[in-house]
Design an enzyme around this catalytic site. Structure first.
Site, PDB file in Angstrom:
ATOM      1  N   ARG A   1      50.108   7.217 -10.387  1.00 20.50           N
ATOM      2  CA  ARG A   1      51.227   6.850 -11.265  1.00 20.50           C
ATOM      3  C   ARG A   1      51.492   7.948 -12.289  1.00 20.50           C
ATOM      4  O   ARG A   1      50.577   8.527 -12.858  1.00 20.50           O
ATOM      5  CB  ARG A   1      50.885   5.536 -11.996  1.00 20.50           C
ATOM      6  CG  ARG A   1      51.918   5.150 -13.030  1.00 20.50           C
ATOM      7  CD  ARG A   1      51.953   3.670 -13.242  1.00 20.50           C
ATOM      8  NE  ARG A   1      50.882   3.177 -14.102  1.00 20.50           N
ATOM      9  CZ  ARG A   1      50.669   1.876 -14.317  1.00 20.50           C
ATOM     10  NH1 ARG A   1      51.422   0.963 -13.735  1.00 20.50           N
ATOM     11  NH2 ARG A   1      49.692   1.504 -15.114  1.00 20.50           N
TER      12      ARG A   1
ATOM     13  N   LYS B   1      55.018  -4.250 -11.655  1.00 26.19           N
ATOM     14  CA  LYS B   1      55.730  -5.172 -12.551  1.00 26.19           C
ATOM     15  C   LYS B   1      56.789  -4.454 -13.377  1.00 26.19           C
ATOM     16  O   LYS B   1      57.891  -4.933 -13.541  1.00 26.19           O
ATOM     17  CB  LYS B   1      54.779  -5.813 -13.568  1.00 26.19           C
ATOM     18  CG  LYS B   1      53.696  -6.668 -13.024  1.00 26.19           C
ATOM     19  CD  LYS B   1      53.000  -7.420 -14.161  1.00 26.19           C
ATOM     20  CE  LYS B   1      52.305  -6.535 -15.193  1.00 26.19           C
ATOM     21  NZ  LYS B   1      51.095  -5.846 -14.729  1.00 26.19           N
TER      22      LYS B   1
ATOM     23  N   ARG C   1      49.681 -13.020 -20.908  1.00 29.69           N
ATOM     24  CA  ARG C   1      48.567 -12.567 -20.090  1.00 29.69           C
ATOM     25  C   ARG C   1      47.338 -13.457 -20.255  1.00 29.69           C
ATOM     26  O   ARG C   1      46.309 -13.216 -19.637  1.00 29.69           O
ATOM     27  CB  ARG C   1      48.181 -11.145 -20.504  1.00 29.69           C
ATOM     28  CG  ARG C   1      48.289 -10.169 -19.363  1.00 29.69           C
ATOM     29  CD  ARG C   1      47.914  -8.812 -19.870  1.00 29.69           C
ATOM     30  NE  ARG C   1      49.075  -7.964 -19.764  1.00 29.69           N
ATOM     31  CZ  ARG C   1      49.039  -6.742 -19.251  1.00 29.69           C
ATOM     32  NH1 ARG C   1      47.931  -6.210 -18.856  1.00 29.69           N
ATOM     33  NH2 ARG C   1      50.128  -6.040 -19.173  1.00 29.69           N
TER      34      ARG C   1
ATOM     35  N   ARG D   1      40.579  -3.150 -16.636  1.00 30.21           N
ATOM     36  CA  ARG D   1      41.813  -3.942 -16.693  1.00 30.21           C
ATOM     37  C   ARG D   1      41.877  -4.943 -15.539  1.00 30.21           C
ATOM     38  O   ARG D   1      42.341  -6.062 -15.707  1.00 30.21           O
ATOM     39  CB  ARG D   1      43.035  -3.010 -16.689  1.00 30.21           C
ATOM     40  CG  ARG D   1      43.328  -2.436 -18.082  1.00 30.21           C
ATOM     41  CD  ARG D   1      43.977  -1.065 -18.039  1.00 30.21           C
ATOM     42  NE  ARG D   1      45.247  -1.014 -17.359  1.00 30.21           N
ATOM     43  CZ  ARG D   1      45.788   0.101 -16.855  1.00 30.21           C
ATOM     44  NH1 ARG D   1      45.154   1.246 -16.966  1.00 30.21           N
ATOM     45  NH2 ARG D   1      46.947   0.066 -16.264  1.00 30.21           N
TER      46      ARG D   1
ATOM     47  N   ARG E   1      49.310   8.124 -18.113  1.00 26.15           N
ATOM     48  CA  ARG E   1      48.976   7.284 -19.266  1.00 26.15           C
ATOM     49  C   ARG E   1      47.502   7.387 -19.591  1.00 26.15           C
ATOM     50  O   ARG E   1      46.667   7.416 -18.716  1.00 26.15           O
ATOM     51  CB  ARG E   1      49.327   5.824 -18.959  1.00 26.15           C
ATOM     52  CG  ARG E   1      50.632   5.380 -19.571  1.00 26.15           C
ATOM     53  CD  ARG E   1      51.056   4.058 -19.027  1.00 26.15           C
ATOM     54  NE  ARG E   1      50.016   3.028 -19.166  1.00 26.15           N
ATOM     55  CZ  ARG E   1      50.145   1.794 -18.679  1.00 26.15           C
ATOM     56  NH1 ARG E   1      51.237   1.450 -18.022  1.00 26.15           N
ATOM     57  NH2 ARG E   1      49.185   0.915 -18.850  1.00 26.15           N
TER      58      ARG E   1
END
Ligand code: ADP
Ligand code: ZN
Length: 220
Positions: free
Chosen positions: A127, A13, A88, A173, A162
């Site tokens: 990531r 996203k 969300r 999540r 992160r």
């Protein structure tokens, strides 16, 4: 033009949203990035937010809505924006609609990037993020490698993982996504403004192709 980026964490996203914002010359507004900048401030709100984010929990609606509504009233959003990570929850989506109505505008399209959970976990593990607040470029060690190892192509800053990109938090999540955020797919389907892009790690479509596809769709 207001475009919402839906999709579970790790579906791209942020990357696709960034590219679209550049193409359309409108701001890219990421709720996660806004929260991370609050966390950096280390003040009361930042500390509150940190507890949720680091555990992979959703920040409560009331606080989220307050922060995002403030952002959506800033003048740079007049021509529209790419909303990434907000809304969300259905409550957030309803209050977004109410705000936009007051501003005499509405959501043009909600883009749903879809990818299987296992592929998401694999992607997020690879990531890497540029921590420079003015940059925030996102990399992937498989298919979006930095040119110089572990450094941002755009600004040279050393890349980070992160804090919430560990497997336990990612699973949490994803659970939130399926239990709560996935309801937004029906919410926007009912409004007839949902556009789904099916992804898989095999085909590894580059983000710029996906952004191009969405841009073409928006022209219709
Ligand atoms: P990802 O999509 O990879 O989970 P984000 O950067 O969008 O990453 O969000 C990071 C974290 O920020 C989320 O796990 C959640 O704790 C919080 N967050 C972001 N957007 C929202 C939102 N709209 N409502 C509640 N919490 C949010
Ligand atoms: Zn950078």
């Amino acid at each position: 033009m207001i475009v919402i980026m839906l999709g579970a964490p790790g579906t791209g996203k942020g990357t696709v949203g960034n590219l679209l914002a550049e193409k359309l010359q409108i701001p890219h507004i990421s709720s996660g990035e806004i929260f991370r900048s609050y966390i950096k401030e280390e003040d009361e709100i930042g500390k509150q937010i940190r507890n949720y984010v680091s555990e992979g929990k959703l920040v409560p609606d009331e606080l989220t809505i307050k922060i995002l509504e403030k952002r959506l009233q800033e003048p740079d959003t007049e021509k529209g924006c790419i909303l990434d990570g907000y809304p969300r929850t259905v409550l957030q989506a309803e209050s977004l609609d109410a705000l936009l109505k007051k501003q005499n505008r509405s959501v043009k399209v909600a883009v749903n990037l879809s990818l299987s959970d296992d592929e998401i976990v694999e992607r997020i593990g690879k990531r890497r993020t540029c921590p420079n607040a003015d940059c925030r470029e996102i990399y992937n060690l498989d298919f979006r490698k930095p040119k110089i190892e572990n450094h941002c192509d755009k600004c040279g800053t050393e890349l980070i993982i992160r804090e919430d990109d560990n497997e336990v938090t990612i699973r949490k999540r994803l659970e939130n996504y399926h239990n709560i955020s996935e309801n937004l797919i029906d919410f926007y389907k009912h409004k007839d403004i949902l556009y789904t892009v099916k992804l898989n790690n095999e085909s590894n479509r580059v983000s710029s192709d996906i952004a191009k596809e969405i841009e073409e769709y928006l022209k219709k």
